[in-house]
Design a protein around this motif. Structure first.
Motif, short mmCIF file in Angstrom:
data_model
loop_
_atom_site.label_atom_id
_atom_site.label_comp_id
_atom_site.label_asym_id
_atom_site.label_seq_id
_atom_site.Cartn_x
_atom_site.Cartn_y
_atom_site.Cartn_z
N ASP A 7 0.69 -1.19 -0.16
CA ASP A 7 -0.05 0.13 0.02
C ASP A 7 0.84 1.33 -0.05
N LEU A 8 2.18 1.02 0.42
CA LEU A 8 2.94 2.21 0.76
C LEU A 8 4.00 2.38 -0.18
N ASN A 9 4.17 1.21 -1.15
CA ASN A 9 5.20 1.16 -2.11
C ASN A 9 6.48 1.19 -1.27
N LEU A 10 6.67 0.41 -0.29
CA LEU A 10 7.86 0.25 0.49
C LEU A 10 8.42 -0.96 0.20
N SER A 11 9.90 -1.30 0.46
CA SER A 11 10.47 -2.46 0.35
C SER A 11 10.87 -2.77 1.70
N PHE A 12 11.45 -4.00 2.25
CA PHE A 12 12.14 -4.19 3.48
C PHE A 12 13.16 -5.33 3.13
N VAL A 13 14.14 -5.25 3.89
CA VAL A 13 15.33 -6.18 3.87
C VAL A 13 15.46 -6.64 5.24
N PHE A 14 15.23 -7.85 5.45
CA PHE A 14 15.84 -8.54 6.63
C PHE A 14 17.17 -9.03 6.54
N THR A 15 18.27 -8.61 7.24
CA THR A 15 19.62 -9.04 6.92
C THR A 15 20.17 -10.12 7.86
N GLY A 16 19.65 -10.17 8.92
CA GLY A 16 20.01 -10.98 10.27
C GLY A 16 21.17 -10.19 10.83
N HIS A 17 22.26 -10.93 11.33
CA HIS A 17 23.23 -10.27 12.14
C HIS A 17 24.29 -9.71 10.96
N VAL A 18 24.65 -8.51 11.05
CA VAL A 18 25.77 -8.10 10.10
C VAL A 18 26.94 -7.46 11.01
N ASN A 19 28.15 -7.29 10.41
CA ASN A 19 29.15 -6.59 11.19
C ASN A 19 29.00 -5.25 11.16
N GLU A 20 29.94 -4.41 11.81
CA GLU A 20 29.66 -2.80 11.99
C GLU A 20 29.74 -2.11 10.88
N LYS A 22 29.32 -3.04 7.49
CA LYS A 22 28.15 -3.41 6.76
C LYS A 22 26.95 -2.71 7.21
N LEU A 23 26.64 -2.58 8.59
CA LEU A 23 25.62 -1.91 9.45
C LEU A 23 25.62 -0.38 8.86
N ILE A 24 26.74 0.30 9.01
CA ILE A 24 27.18 1.53 8.52
C ILE A 24 26.58 1.89 7.06
N GLN A 25 26.84 0.84 6.08
CA GLN A 25 26.39 0.68 4.86
C GLN A 25 25.00 0.56 4.72
N ILE A 26 24.19 -0.09 5.43
CA ILE A 26 22.92 -0.49 5.42
C ILE A 26 22.06 0.87 5.73
N TYR A 27 22.54 1.40 7.00
CA TYR A 27 22.04 2.67 7.45
C TYR A 27 22.07 3.83 6.28
N GLN A 28 23.27 3.87 5.76
CA GLN A 28 23.46 4.96 4.82
C GLN A 28 22.76 4.71 3.59
N LYS A 29 22.52 3.68 3.19
CA LYS A 29 21.49 3.29 2.03
C LYS A 29 20.32 3.42 2.09
N SER A 31 16.55 4.86 3.29
CA SER A 31 15.81 6.20 3.13
C SER A 31 15.18 6.47 4.75
N LEU A 32 14.99 5.67 5.42
CA LEU A 32 14.63 5.69 6.76
C LEU A 32 14.47 4.51 7.64
N VAL A 33 14.73 4.69 8.97
CA VAL A 33 14.64 3.86 10.17
C VAL A 33 13.26 3.97 10.78
N LEU A 34 12.75 2.64 10.67
CA LEU A 34 11.60 2.75 11.47
C LEU A 34 11.57 1.79 12.79
N SER A 35 11.28 2.68 14.02
CA SER A 35 11.54 2.05 15.16
C SER A 35 10.11 1.82 15.72
#
Length: 131
Positions: A7-20, A22-29, A31-35
């Protein structure tokens, strides 16, 4: 009514555990972090995301309200899931359009008690962080 990602035209990616790194790269790529934590006393993930230049949309909690006050309302949008007239699409679009400014990153890095010292060093060294 329920809202689904289609409905919102969003995509989600579940990565499991990642190293630091890779985590930075994920955050930077991102558009938004949903808590969606109903109870959040500190907001570590939100702080990490903001350090990487990614805005945050969060459920109203004491930790997220404190973070919003700390940043003078910049970089984080808060919503109350108990409100009857929530327009999630508008909330997401507004949060994505926010820009995380350098001052917000500096505030978080100064006051942060994160245990991930290496992560913070990588944030600071990485000059490609979205401003």
């Amino acid at each position: 009514s329920d809202v689904c990602s289609s409905d919102l035209n969003l995509s989600f990616v579940f990565t499991g555990h990642v190293n630091e790194r890779k985590l930075i790269q994920i955050y930077q790529k991102s558009s938004l972090v949903l808590s969606l934590a109903k109870s959040e006393s500190y907001g570590r993930v939100a702080r990490e995301a903001i350090l990487c230049g990614t805005p945050v949309l969060a459920v109203k909690s004491s930790g997220m309200l404190q973070l919003k006050r700390l940043l003078n309302g910049n970089a984080i949008s808060i919503f109350d899931p108990s409100e009857q007239q929530l327009n999630f699409n508008n909330l997401i679009n507004a949060a994505i359009s926010m820009k995380v400014n350098l001052k917000s990153k500096q505030i978080i890095s100064r006051e942060s008690t994160l245990n991930r010292n290496n992560l913070i060093k990588l944030f600071i060294r990485n000059s490609t962080i979205n401003l």
